[in-house]
Design a protein around this motif. Structure first.
Motif, PDB file in Angstrom:
ATOM      1  N   ILE A  20      59.255  45.863  48.215  1.00  0.00           N
ATOM      2  CA  ILE A  20      60.362  45.233  47.486  1.00  0.00           C
ATOM      3  C   ILE A  20      61.134  46.282  46.682  1.00  0.00           C
ATOM      4  O   ILE A  20      62.364  46.313  46.682  1.00  0.00           O
ATOM      5  N   ARG A  24      64.363  46.841  48.871  1.00  0.00           N
ATOM      6  CA  ARG A  24      65.344  45.898  48.321  1.00  0.00           C
ATOM      7  C   ARG A  24      65.918  46.405  47.002  1.00  0.00           C
ATOM      8  O   ARG A  24      66.850  45.796  46.469  1.00  0.00           O
ATOM      9  N   GLU A  26      64.752  46.082  44.164  1.00  0.00           N
ATOM     10  CA  GLU A  26      64.571  45.092  43.099  1.00  0.00           C
ATOM     11  C   GLU A  26      63.412  45.499  42.188  1.00  0.00           C
ATOM     12  O   GLU A  26      62.500  46.218  42.591  1.00  0.00           O
ATOM     13  N   GLN A 361      62.609  39.041  53.518  1.00  0.00           N
ATOM     14  CA  GLN A 361      63.914  39.596  53.924  1.00  0.00           C
ATOM     15  C   GLN A 361      64.761  38.530  54.619  1.00  0.00           C
ATOM     16  O   GLN A 361      65.968  38.445  54.395  1.00  0.00           O
ATOM     17  N   ALA A 367      70.049  40.542  48.665  1.00  0.00           N
ATOM     18  CA  ALA A 367      69.331  41.201  47.575  1.00  0.00           C
ATOM     19  C   ALA A 367      70.272  41.819  46.548  1.00  0.00           C
ATOM     20  O   ALA A 367      70.060  41.687  45.354  1.00  0.00           O
TER      21      ALA A 367
END
Ligand code: FAD
Ligand code: UDP
Length: 378
Positions: A20, A24, A26, A361, A367
């Motif tokens: 992640i 992403r 994040e 995903q 995202a």
């Protein structure tokens, strides 16, 4: 505000934190109620300077090249093929049962063909193989079942093999050749500098914050987060509302002895005698050289940290009820051995975490805007 709260810093939680954060972009708060990362695969140097596994021997083996490729980003490997001996009738014999096991046990000199016949004369026909007893008696017969499996299984699980799903003893094959490796997977190796170092490298990312000695229950209402990944026991997450899911526990006794080598292989099993199931000598796994050697004795118990889901029909039925609750929580992902109540090896948990990431995903493709929003709120 964190984009994600991940509960549990074992394989399941750590792989997802890494994916992640790195894929992403994040932010992740990764918590664990223990004082370390790595979950049950945690290893550390003991007072004698030997790398030991706090929660018993963890041998990495897999047929999944994708899993090897993924983990190889964070560790180099030391090739290692696991071998186990069982102390039966006061002899140390190879387990899984193979040609040398039978010849050694009975003082015979059979070849593979003769051993096939030997098993054929002893195996008991079972209409439908359902239990862990069925698996073994239908392959090698009752006497070998009693010597190698029944006592070990009763100790390890606290129930008779006839009350356990066939999947448990099916983990152990029977061989008519002399192959004495515990696993036959295409990839068998130990992380060169240990599991903990591998986890440290996996989690070394500016978007990942780690809080140890922190239980989910303590912070769930204190720390703001958007989404949750839970890798602890699923029944605990739902407040045990349908009752407790049985997990088998272990008490580990770690010892160091003043001799260079204690036993000929990394693990010796005790199916007939002793209260412990097995003794592990770590130097065989790591290749470390030292004047002393460190061991772990495993004593199975019902109480203590949850280590093994117990594969029995009634437990699977209870798990199904929790699984239905979990499926209804689209804001929470349940991953790992405890949260999905599966007797998974490490590679299977890595595979499950990577496929969960693919599902994330697919489910949350946008995202970037969400990340900008949450950063603005921080
Ligand atoms: P875990 O490693 O159990 O991690 C879950 C983490 O969540 C734990 O650290 C726990 O403290 C934390 N947690 C739970 N609830 C909370 C909460 N409420 N708040 C905060 N934190 C929480 N596999 C192999 O491939 N090869 C082997 O040789 C092997 N040997 C094993 C030997 C033993 C004795 C055991 C018990 C297991 C063995 N395994 C082996 C299996 C391996 O340990 C697991 O597949 C793997 O570690 C599971 O990873 P996980 O992340 O699902 O769970
Ligand atoms: N088992 C046994 N005798 C042995 C080795 C294994 O009866 O010498 C049975 C036992 O029920 C055990 C299961 O096979 O729990 C799976 O063994 P494995 O070594 O895979 O267990 P783990 O390493 O997961 O504890």
């Amino acid at each position: 505000m964190f984009d994600w709260l991940i509960v549990g810093a074992g394989f399941a939680g750590s792989v997802l934190a890494e994916r992640i954060a790195s894929q992403r972009g994040e932010s992740v708060l990764l918590i664990d109620r223990r004082s370390h990362i790595g979950g049950n695969a945690y290893d550390c140097y003991d007072d004698a300077g030997i790398l030991i596994h706090r929660y018993g021997p963890h041998i990495f083996h897999t047929n999944g090249q994708q899993i090897v490729d993924y983990l190889s980003q964070f560790t180099a490997w030391r090739p290692y093929e696991h071998r186990v001996l069982a102390k039966v009738d006061n002899k140390l014999l190879p387990i899984p049962i193979n040609l040398d096991t039978i010849n050694g046990l009975y003082g015979l000199d059979l070849n593979s063909e003769q051993l096939e016949r030997f098993f054929a004369e002893r195996r008991e026909p079972v209409d439908e193989i359902k239990t862990s007893e069925d698996v073994v008696v239908s392959t090698v017969g009752r006497e070998l079942y009693e010597k190698f499996f029944r006592g070990y299984t009763r100790k390890q699980w606290g129930v008779d093999p006839s009350e356990l799903n066939k999947s448990v003893t099916s983990r152990i094959p029977t061989r008519t050749n002399r192959d004495d490796r515990y696993f036959t997977d295409t990839f068998q190796a130990m992380p060169l500098h240990g599991y903990t170092r591998m986890f440290e490298r996996m989690l070394n990312h500016p978007k990942i914050k780690i809080m140890l000695q922190t239980d989910f229950r303590e912070i769930r209402d204190l720390v703001p987060f958007n989404r949750l990944i839970f890798t602890g026991p699923v029944d605990e997450f739902f407040g045990w509302q349908f009752g407790k899911l049985p997990y088998r526990s272990l008490r580990f006794e770690h010892r160091t002895v003043d001799q260079e080598q204690f036993q000929p292989v990394a693990v010796v099993n005790y199916p007939q005698t002793e209260d412990y199931t097995r003794i592990t000598e770590y130097k065989h796994l790591t290749g470390q050289k030292a004047a002393r050697t460190s061991l772990t004795y495993e004593y199975p118990t019902d109480t203590g940290d949850p280590y093994y889901p117990v594969p029995r029909a009634e437990n699977e039925a209870l798990y199904k009820r929790y699984e239905a609750l979990a499926a209804a929580r689209s804001d929470v992902w349940f991953v790992g051995r405890l949260a999905t109540y599966r007797y998974y090896n490490m590679d299977q948990v890595v595979g499950q975490a990577l496929s969960t990431f693919r599902r994330i995903q697919d489910a949350l493709p946008t995202a970037a805007p969400r990340q900008a929003m949450s950063e603005a709120a921080e």
